[in-house]
Design an enzyme around this catalytic site. Structure first.
Site, PDB file in Angstrom:
ATOM      1  N   SER A 167       0.807  -1.226   0.000  1.00 38.14           N
ATOM      2  CA  SER A 167       0.000   0.000   0.000  1.00 38.14           C
ATOM      3  C   SER A 167       0.835   1.268   0.000  1.00 38.14           C
ATOM      4  O   SER A 167       0.290   2.357  -0.179  1.00 38.14           O
ATOM      5  CB  SER A 167      -0.925  -0.001   1.206  1.00 38.14           C
ATOM      6  OG  SER A 167      -1.795  -1.100   1.116  1.00 38.14           O
TER       7      SER A 167
ATOM      8  N   ASP B 190     -11.125  -5.892  -0.825  1.00 34.43           N
ATOM      9  CA  ASP B 190     -10.511  -4.862  -0.015  1.00 34.43           C
ATOM     10  C   ASP B 190     -10.074  -5.523   1.278  1.00 34.43           C
ATOM     11  O   ASP B 190     -10.597  -6.549   1.682  1.00 34.43           O
ATOM     12  CB  ASP B 190     -11.497  -3.740   0.269  1.00 34.43           C
ATOM     13  CG  ASP B 190     -10.806  -2.474   0.754  1.00 34.43           C
ATOM     14  OD1 ASP B 190     -10.774  -1.498  -0.004  1.00 34.43           O
ATOM     15  OD2 ASP B 190     -10.268  -2.485   1.891  1.00 34.43           O
TER      16      ASP B 190
END
Lengths: 658, 365
Positions: A329, A368
């Site tokens: 991320s 997610d």
């Protein structure tokens, strides 16, 4: 038998005279032969024999220069020389070596390792050369040897210069170490025409700054012209060209910061890079576990060597530049910036996150990390909460080629050019690369997971730090550089190294402001690293990341407790501070550290606290360096690690670029 | 008065010119040995003692009438030959060669005795036959010469045997050996050379090969020649100066006070020094031969001339060896090298030369 002739005494005497004169003439002829020979040797060939005689008597003895010291930015010594007494043996002069060593062992401590090393060096040396048996004698030992010297032929106590690294494992990967000049080193030096300068040198920089700045640190070898007798003993000094000491090297590195950065790792494996965004100076560069570079100077015993090459820990690997990991991320700020710059997103655009993304015409769900989604998500929130769905969608829209072009500007996929050897380029994939590498087409799904820094993409912690610097610096990227200055040893004059601009990325200030603000939000309540950012006395911008080590099956859950330690995710964190006028950029990677927010972010916080506030981390609680216990809710939903199917093989161990 | 008369009596048989020249050469020797032994005063003192003993021997020898020498000749030769045979049978081996004979009290090297005994005997023999010299006499003389030469050659001691052969040859040559015969013998020797090569010991062959190419064995046999040639050549025209020879004083020159002492002189005094030394040797030889020619008897003439020519040959061989044009045969530089035996033998020889030149009257026997 016939009488030859009857001769009178007068005749006999005349014959005698004739023959005597003949003999005299022959003698004169022989004397002329000698005179001719002397003329030939002493006049005609004089130059040749003069040279031979000079070569006989004159020996050039190299005088190795003292090696330059290495300092941090504040003048703290990181590598230095010291003089110590060694016990050395000249095999030709000594008798029975075994007997001699036994006798010496009664006077000074000689370990089996010393004997082993002695034997090895003995094999490499010529009989008239001194071989070290024991280094670093104590004063008492020197005294005992001096008293007994008369009965120890071929034994000498000499003062030698030794290299010392006072910070031991803290600086190991930066400062590196010197080691004995190997056969390969010799070939290399000869190929570069530098071998003459190493006559008399025993050591050469093998790793780290010691290797990168070998040319400056080494200095220039001096020579002593000595008259020697036939036995090779020096009789007197004829001429001396003194050696020129090596340059001192001053680094951007801050020993205190480096020390803190090492401490925050505790027992964790990983790497941390801290850069000065104003010039690319490396403020700290840590790779854990470390090792003691002092061990390398002479020789290492087998057990230590095995330990240093343990396949799991591999302390010798500089993870900061040789460890490649999926950025996870931490790629999101760059992706967000790409969305803005490429006109695919505005700061106000938002999505409704159902907790997954599917490609058109497919039912496959790219999940997610948060099972039920983050609700309405705009760009800032997507970074603050690290929403995966937002980036799946963005990546799909952007396409891999545009993504590749944009990210390449930040230094991904190529070496940063740091002044340390062995840096890896990581991997910034595109379809062409995949065709070359696997002879396969690029699948759209691979673009989707690339959007959250998974899949093929690999980056070193150093690359993450450089890319983060680009954001902190509004697009200006400096090459990371350890060298701050080199110092002339005689004049003491400092020559400062100029910062090297790697690139200026044309980025719109309003776009940068959005991304920077989003990264500040990461550290604020509601952000993924809020715990690490809590109470910061400065504006702290960061981004957490988690890189998967193993693939998680569709629908399966990641349970840290049930996964072997070395299969746990790598924790990542990038940061800079203060956000409005950055003075430090940090990238942290913790191998199998779990989550970026729990493990890596608090480390960066402590490092930045020290740098900006001069605050040392609580030394009493190294455990505090490990992630604080996650809340029940956080534990259930593993923040930030997206359970996407891993593309290709799981990233196992750092160290090789794919 | 008494002292003066005593001195006159003592020196009655000395030739002042020859003694003066020999004295000069001994001075050269002192200079060379002092440098070669660099600070080792013991060696220098020992050298002085050697010289004193040798000069005394010369003085004494000058007083021996030639007739006495003639009487002594066959005995000396016979004893020498017996000892050589004894060496061959019971001799001590030193450095791979059987040269020494242990007599219990002392060790002797009989070949040294033969250096004088061979010319003595041959001169005596030809003197006996002078009235009626026939080919057979020369054949006998050559045989008498060959016997000790072969025995010494087999010890093995190439240098000494060749030099003794030379001294004997000088006597026979001066005694009137047909020049045709000499030419024939030389041709025969040349033809026999390959066989002689075969008979030589390995180390002797090695010496010759090394002389031809010293670099083939730079640390072994060639080392002596290489280093002495460097010493000579680096001396240049004027030399490096007394006590300043680097080859000498830094130990590069081997055996520098004995066989290789010429290199010390050549290095420190250069070509000029060398030529002066050659001139001194030439003068000694000239004076010696002049004296020899004055001898009243054939025995005296032959013996004295042979001794002087042998002296010259020693000097030539030594300087040739040190300067690299002759093999290393272990011959000292006469009257210069350190070493008592050679010093005594050579000066004894000159004593005999002066004796035969000055004992004019025939004494009834």
């Amino acid at each position: 038998m016939r009488v030859l002739r009857y001769i009178t005494p007068e005749e006999s005497f005349r014959q005698y005279r004739r023959r005597l004169e003949a003999a005299g003439l022959i003698a004169i002829g022989l004397l002329l032969v000698l005179a001719g020979r002397f003329f030939w040797l002493q006049v005609v060939q004089f130059e040749r024999y003069h040279t031979l005689a000079e070569n006989n008597r004159i020996a050039l003895v190299p005088a190795p220069p003292p090696r330059g010291a290495i300092y941090d930015r504040n003048g703290t010594v990181l590598a230095q020389n010291y003089t110590a007494f060694t016990l050395e043996i000249t095999p030709d002069k000594a008798g029975d070596l075994d007997q001699l060593i036994r006798e010496l062992a009664e006077l000074v401590e000689i370990t089996p390792a010393d004997v082993k090393r002695f034997r090895r060096l003995l094999g490499e040396s010529k009989g008239f050369e001194r071989v070290i048996l024991r280094a670093r004698l104590s004063e008492a030992e020197v005294a005992r040897l001096a008293v007994n010297r008369y009965r120890l032929p071929g034994v000498e106590v000499r003062a030698r210069q030794f290299r010392q690294y006072p910070y031991t494992d803290v600086m190991a990967h930066v400062v590196g170490y010197i080691g004995r000049i190997s056969a390969q080193d010799k070939d290399q030096l000869a190929a570069e025409g530098r071998d003459a300068n190493y006559r008399g040198s025993e050591y050469i920089g093998k790793a780290g700054v010691e290797a990168s700045y070998e040319r400056w640190l080494h200095g220039r070898t001096g020579f002593e012209k000595v008259e020697t007798d036939a036995g090779g003993r020096a009789v007197r000094l004829l001429e001396r060209t003194p050696p020129v000491a090596g340059h001192n090297i001053h680094l951007h590195l801050d020993a205190g910061l480096q020390q803190v950065a090492v401490e925050v790792f505790g027992e964790h494996r990983g790497a941390l890079v801290a850069l000065d965004p104003s010039n690319g100076g490396v403020l700290a560069l840590v790779s854990r576990p470390g090792f003691d570079p002092n061990l390398f100077i002479d020789s290492i015993d087998q057990a230590t060597w095995a330990e240093l090459n343990h396949p799991m820990t591999r302390p010798l690997i500089n993870r900061a530049l040789r460890g490649v990991y999926p950025p996870g991320s931490t790629i999101k700020p760059f992706m967000g910036l790409a969305g803005l710059e490429l006109g695919l997103r505005t700061p106000g655009d938002s999505i409704q996150d159902p907790g997954y993304f599917s490609l058109p015409g497919s039912t496959y769900r790219y999940r997610d990390w948060k099972k039920n989604g983050h609700g309405v998500v705009d760009l800032k929130k997507s970074i603050a909460v690290s929403c995966d769905t937002y980036y799946y969608r963005l990546a799909h829209q952007m396409g891999i080629e545009a993504m590749h072009r944009f990210l390449a500007q930040f230094g991904f996929g190529r070496k940063s050019g740091i002044d340390l050897e062995g840096e890896l380029a990581g991997l910034l994939p595109n379809p062409e690369w995949k065709r070359r590498r696997f002879n396969q087409p690029w699948w759209p799904g691979e673009t989707v997971i690339a959007g959250i820094g998974q899949g093929y993409m690999l980056a070193t912690p150093l690359q993450l730090a450089v890319a983060t610097m680009a954001i902190a610096n509004d697009g200006v990227v400096y090459a990371p550089q350890l060298l701050r200055a080199w110092q002339d040893p005689t004049s003491g004059r400092m020559h400062y190294a100029a910062p090297r601009v790697l690139g200026r990325i044309p980025l719109k200030p309003q776009h940068l402001a959005v991304i920077k603000q989003a990264m500040v939000d990461v550290m604020l309540p509601g952000g993924t690293a809020a715990a690490a950012g809590a109470g910061a006395a400065y504006a702290f911008a960061g981004k957490t990341g988690t890189a998967q080590v193993i693939g998680i099956k569709q629908g399966a859950r990641y349970d840290e407790k049930r996964i072997a330690a070395h299969h746990r995710d790598h924790a990542l964190f990038i940061a800079f501070a203060p956000a409005e006028a950055p003075r430090i950029v940090v990238a942290v990677m913790v191998e199998n550290g779990g989550s970026g927010s729990g493990t890596a972010a608090p480390m960066a916080r402590k490092v930045i606290d020290y740098w900006l506030l001069g605050k040392r981390p609580d030394a009493a609680a190294p455990g505090g360096l490990v992630a604080p216990e996650a809340t029940a809710e956080e534990a259930e939903e593993r923040e930030d690690a997206s359970p996407v199917p891993a593309a290709g093989e799981p990233e196992e161990v750092p160290g090789d670029a794919r | 008065m008494l002292a003066e008369r005593l001195f006159k009596r003592l020196t009655a048989h000395l030739d002042p010119v020859l003694v003066g020249l020999l004295g000069l050469l001994l001075l050269v020797s002192l200079v060379a040995v002092w440098s070669a032994s660099a600070g080792n005063s013991d060696k220098f003192v020992a050298h002085l003692v050697n010289i004193a003993v040798a000069l005394t021997a010369m003085l004494l020898a000058s007083h021996i009438p030639p007739q006495r020498l003639m009487q002594f000749a066959p005995l000396a030769y016979a004893v020498g030959l017996v000892l050589l045979v004894a060496v061959a049978l019971f001799g001590e081996v030193v450095n791979g060669a059987r040269r020494w004979l242990d007599l219990g009290v002392t060790r002797i090297q009989p070949s040294e005795l033969m250096r004088l005994a061979v010319p003595l005997l041959l001169a005596w023999y030809l003197h006996q036959k002078q009235e009626s010299l026939r080919s057979v006499d020369f054949a006998v003389a050559l045989g008498l010469l060959a016997l000790p030469v072969v025995l010494i050659l087999r010890q093995p001691d190439l240098g000494t045997s060749l030099l003794i052969a030379a001294s004997g040859f000088f006597v026979i040559y001066l005694g009137g050996l047909s020049l045709k015969l000499i030419a024939a013998a030389a041709a025969l020797a040349a033809a026999a050379a390959p066989f002689a090569w075969h008979m030589l010991h390995d180390y002797q062959r090695q010496r010759i090969l090394t002389m031809l190419d010293p670099s083939s064995d730079p640390l072994g046999a060639g080392y002596h020649i290489i280093q002495s040639t460097i010493a000579v050549g680096s001396g240049g025209l004027t030399g490096k100066g007394w006590m300043a020879g680097t080859q000498t004083h830094l130990d590069f020159l081997p055996e520098r006070s004995t066989d290789f002492i010429f290199a010390v002189l050549a290095e420190e005094f250069g070509l000029i020094g060398n030529l002066l030394l050659l001139a001194l040797y030439a003068a000694i030889v000239y004076r010696g031969l002049t004296l020899a020619a004055r001898a009243p008897t054939l025995f005296g003439r032959l013996l004295a001339a042979a001794l002087v020519l042998t002296f010259f040959i020693y000097a030539f061989v030594n300087m040739g060896m040190v300067s690299g044009i002759l093999p290393v045969v272990g011959v000292p530089l006469p009257l210069v090298s350190y070493g008592g035996t050679s010093m005594v033998t050579v000066l004894l020889g000159f004593g005999i030369v002066m004796s035969v030149a000055t004992h004019k009257k025939l004494v009834k026997t």
